[in-house]
Structure formats: C-alpha cells, structure tokens
Design a protein around this motif. Sequence first.
Motif, PDB file in Angstrom:
ATOM      1  N   THR A  20       0.806  -1.222   0.000  1.00  0.00           N
ATOM      2  CA  THR A  20       0.000   0.000   0.000  1.00  0.00           C
ATOM      3  C   THR A  20       0.839   1.273   0.000  1.00  0.00           C
ATOM      4  OG1 THR A  20      -0.174  -0.082   2.383  1.00  0.00           O
ATOM      5  CG2 THR A  20      -1.982  -1.079   1.130  1.00  0.00           C
ATOM      6  N   VAL A  36     -10.432   0.433  -3.631  1.00  0.00           N
ATOM      7  CA  VAL A  36     -10.569   0.984  -2.270  1.00  0.00           C
ATOM      8  C   VAL A  36     -12.029   1.378  -2.011  1.00  0.00           C
ATOM      9  CG1 VAL A  36      -9.901   2.892  -0.747  1.00  0.00           C
ATOM     10  CG2 VAL A  36      -8.160   1.746  -2.145  1.00  0.00           C
ATOM     11  N   SER A  39     -13.918  -1.817  -1.332  1.00  0.00           N
ATOM     12  CA  SER A  39     -13.621  -2.592  -0.117  1.00  0.00           C
ATOM     13  C   SER A  39     -13.812  -1.789   1.173  1.00  0.00           C
ATOM     14  CB  SER A  39     -12.203  -3.169  -0.199  1.00  0.00           C
ATOM     15  OG  SER A  39     -11.308  -2.138  -0.474  1.00  0.00           O
ATOM     16  N   THR A  40     -14.114  -0.486   1.045  1.00  0.00           N
ATOM     17  CA  THR A  40     -14.338   0.309   2.267  1.00  0.00           C
ATOM     18  C   THR A  40     -15.822   0.270   2.642  1.00  0.00           C
ATOM     19  OG1 THR A  40     -12.574   1.785   1.569  1.00  0.00           O
ATOM     20  CG2 THR A  40     -14.013   2.583   3.329  1.00  0.00           C
ATOM     21  N   ARG A 413      -1.502   3.772  -2.561  1.00  0.00           N
ATOM     22  CA  ARG A 413      -2.801   3.193  -2.207  1.00  0.00           C
ATOM     23  C   ARG A 413      -3.177   3.574  -0.764  1.00  0.00           C
ATOM     24  NH1 ARG A 413      -6.013  -1.668  -3.768  1.00  0.00           N
ATOM     25  NH2 ARG A 413      -7.214  -2.109  -1.913  1.00  0.00           N
ATOM     26  N   GLN A 414      -2.158   3.626   0.088  1.00  0.00           N
ATOM     27  CA  GLN A 414      -2.400   4.017   1.480  1.00  0.00           C
ATOM     28  C   GLN A 414      -3.096   5.381   1.564  1.00  0.00           C
ATOM     29  OE1 GLN A 414       1.311   4.380   3.778  1.00  0.00           O
ATOM     30  NE2 GLN A 414       0.939   2.228   4.287  1.00  0.00           N
ATOM     31  N   GLU A 417      -6.632   5.088   0.478  1.00  0.00           N
ATOM     32  CA  GLU A 417      -7.426   4.490   1.572  1.00  0.00           C
ATOM     33  C   GLU A 417      -7.738   5.540   2.644  1.00  0.00           C
ATOM     34  OE1 GLU A 417      -5.802  -0.107   1.185  1.00  0.00           O
ATOM     35  OE2 GLU A 417      -5.055   1.144   2.793  1.00  0.00           O
ATOM     36  N   ARG A 418      -6.731   6.322   2.973  1.00  0.00           N
ATOM     37  CA  ARG A 418      -6.945   7.356   3.994  1.00  0.00           C
ATOM     38  C   ARG A 418      -8.020   8.348   3.536  1.00  0.00           C
ATOM     39  NH1 ARG A 418      -2.076  11.264   4.510  1.00  0.00           N
ATOM     40  NH2 ARG A 418      -2.975  11.818   2.493  1.00  0.00           N
ATOM     41  N   GLN A 421     -11.521   6.767   3.524  1.00  0.00           N
ATOM     42  CA  GLN A 421     -11.956   6.663   4.929  1.00  0.00           C
ATOM     43  C   GLN A 421     -12.479   8.000   5.420  1.00  0.00           C
ATOM     44  OE1 GLN A 421     -11.965   4.574   7.688  1.00  0.00           O
ATOM     45  NE2 GLN A 421     -11.696   2.813   6.328  1.00  0.00           N
TER      46      GLN A 421
END
Length: 434
Positions: A20, A36, A39-40, A413-414, A417-418, A421
């Motif tokens: 990620t 993302v 999957s979130t 990717r991290q 994702e952040r 979120q």
Amino acid sequence: MVIRAATSSKEINSGGKIDTAEKLTADRIENAVRDVLTSTQFIDIHTHLYPPAFGKIGLWGIDELLTYHYLEAEFFRHSDVAPERYWSLPKRDQADAIWRTLFVQNTPISEASRGIIAVLQAFGLSTDSTDLTEARAFFADQSLDTHIKKVLQMAGLSTVVMTNDPLDPDEMQVWMNGVQNDAQFQPVLRLDRILCEGSDPWPQLISQGYNVDRRASPVCIKEIRRFLSDWQRRMRPVYMAISLPDTFQFPEDSAQSRLLREAVLPSCREFDLPLSLMIGVRRQVNPRIRLAGDAVGRADLRSLERLCRDFPENRFLVSVLSRENQHELCVYARKFSNLMPFGCWWFLNNPSIVEEITRERIEMLGTSFIPQHSDARVLEQVIYKWTNTRRTLAPILAQSYHLACEDGRSITRQEIERDVQRLFRSNFEKWTRQ
Ligand code: RAT
Ligand code: ZN
C-alpha cells in the motif's frame, strides 16, 4: 451486488500482500481507487431506514420499492391514471400499475427506475418480467433480520443513520417502549415538526407533558429544552436534524427562529451534537401527488453564514437541495470550519449532477466534506444508490490524483485508503464525536 474491481497483480508483493505504500503509476490509479471504494465499508449518514424493532415504520420489499415517491412522480407523467384514483388503490395494485407503466410499457432509463432494475439484478431476479410474481415470492421468503444484514453487506455499509421523529405517534410508542439499540442503525433526533412554520406540534407536545405555547414564550423555550433533553437521553442521537424551505431566514421574528436560537442550538451545544440542516425544499407544490409533490428552490445562504458565524460552538452538517446553491455552500465551508457539507440529495442524486458537485467540492475543499448519503426510504435502495455512488465517484477521485501526479506529487494506495476513509467514514465520526 457491489462488484469488486480486480486488484492489479503489480500491487501484490512477494508475500502475497498489497504493497500500500508503493507509489502508483498513472495507469494503476483508477483501478486502485475502484478497489478501495469497493472494499471500504461506508456510513450512510442520512436515511429513512429502521431496524425490525420499529415494525411497519421500516419499509422493504418490491411493493415499497416500486411505490417510492421518486417513481410515483414519474408514473404520473406516463400514465392517464388520476392521482386520486391511484391513491385509492391498495399498495399492491399501485406497485403493479407502476411496474406496468414504467417497466413494461416504457424503458427504465431514469435514475430511479434503473435503481429497481439494479436491485432485481442484485438478487438474481428477472428484470424484464411482465408481472411481479417472482419478485414478490422472493421477498416474501426473506426473514427481515437476515435480509437487513445481507442488504447492508451488499451495499458496502457498516452503519446507516435513521431519521427519528419524536412527534410521530407510531414512532414515539416504539421509543417509549424502550426499543433496544441496534448497532447498525444510529438514531437522529429530527425536529421538522417543531421548527417548520405551519406545522402544529403543540397538542402533541402538551400530550407528552410539556407546557408549551405557540408564541415560544420563555416558559415554552425552557420546556422545549426539557423535551430535547428527555429525547436525547431516550434516543442517544448522533445529531439533531431539520429540513428547511428555500425561504428559510435566520434570524427572523418568528417562534420557530426563537426556538432554533434559544432551544435547539443551546441543546446541541449542551449534548455536543451537530445540527443537520437540509435546505431548499418547497413543500407541496402539487399536493395532488402527495410526497411526490415537493419541489426545490434556491435558498438565501446568508442565513447559514449567520448561523456559522454567530454560533461558532455549534457544528453544522449541511446539504442544500438547489443546484444553484452548491458553489456558495463550498465557499462558506472554506470560511467556517464548523460547517460540513454533505450529500447530493433527492433531485441532485443523478450521476451528471453528483459528478459536477463532487468535482467542485474536491477542488474547493479537498477531502473535508461528506460526498454522499443515500436518503433511502426503502431498505434495498441502498444497494443501487451506493453502487451508483461508487461508480460515479471512482473516475472523479482518480482524476484528482492524476492531476496531482501531473503536478508532481505521486500517490500511494495508502493515501487513497486514507482519503476514502475520511470522505465516507471519519469526517462523520469526527463530527459526531464517535
Ligand atoms: O429524498 C427524499 O425522499 C425526501 O422526500 C426527503 O426525505 C428528504 O430527504 C428529507 O429527509 O426531508
Ligand atoms: Zn431524507
């Protein structure tokens, strides 16, 4: 059903895990964003959905889906049936009439009608049948508890936020009987009946034991605060909420305005709750078609400016219904950090408009807003509404990262994702202190 985008094999490292922290090349950004988003688990911050304990208040199944007021509005355009005749029919016959008119005699290409198709498809039901026999049999077979869990999972939701009206006689009973908290459904204390001009909450309030009057006298203000305090204790809401007309003015010389300033805002501060304002509805422009008869008007957002400026200790969650108010809302969010724009509701919840509004919000606010809520009134609607949101948002978010890359900032990717979120979970959790 939400379809998972395939994760590119390049993102999987030798240990079989997604790396990620790796910088994504331009050609992998959109896939990563889709993945993302899929999957979130999102929080649906405003719905009209309820757990089984609320009984008939919680709507689900094919007949309710088809008699959604968005579809009723379309039905009256395509059918010769007079509204009065339609309202006299049992729900089942209404649903049959809508199915025949919008799905058999016409092609379902509007947003709301495609939603029905997507739900049928998600459950593996026929989408071009001439009647509803198969769909009815399928829903009749479901047990509500399991069905709810399955539907939320299909929609990629961890939690939905309800709309709870303490002055609705049926709903009041449910709370008074001490309904069990259901972790998947968060309560909201909705105050339209108290704060909307023209409504008459007083007999109800008096019957619940509050010494109120129409003039919002000092005694009445104190009593409304006692009412809010009692209901806060009973419901444990995540926020309080009101929907307001396009003519909303604050301050104003009216009982409603005094109640807002002297009862609701102080109670929100006392309980550390945000206040949600949904501004811009023109109620009952065509009363003949009932719930489908509300329209939209551009609001004067200077009232919102005054609220945000004069009450810095209050937090406001705000959605505006008019397309023409969207840019101003973003400007105000840049001025006031106690303002959180959210959602594209009702007449705005179409891909073309969601796309425009979301681009504007990202460009002006980065990730400091909440892109969408479903406003679902019937359980299974969350399936199509959230699939559509993910589908519309993926290219928009990807485009923002592409532009950042072109300007010299690579993306991982991290970070995606952040950001996802924040947009679909933590902005709301932070605002509601969860
Ligand atoms: O979107 C809708 O279904 C509207 O009728 C309203 O429910 C609106 O969302 C509201 O909460 O007032
Ligand atoms: Zn709503």
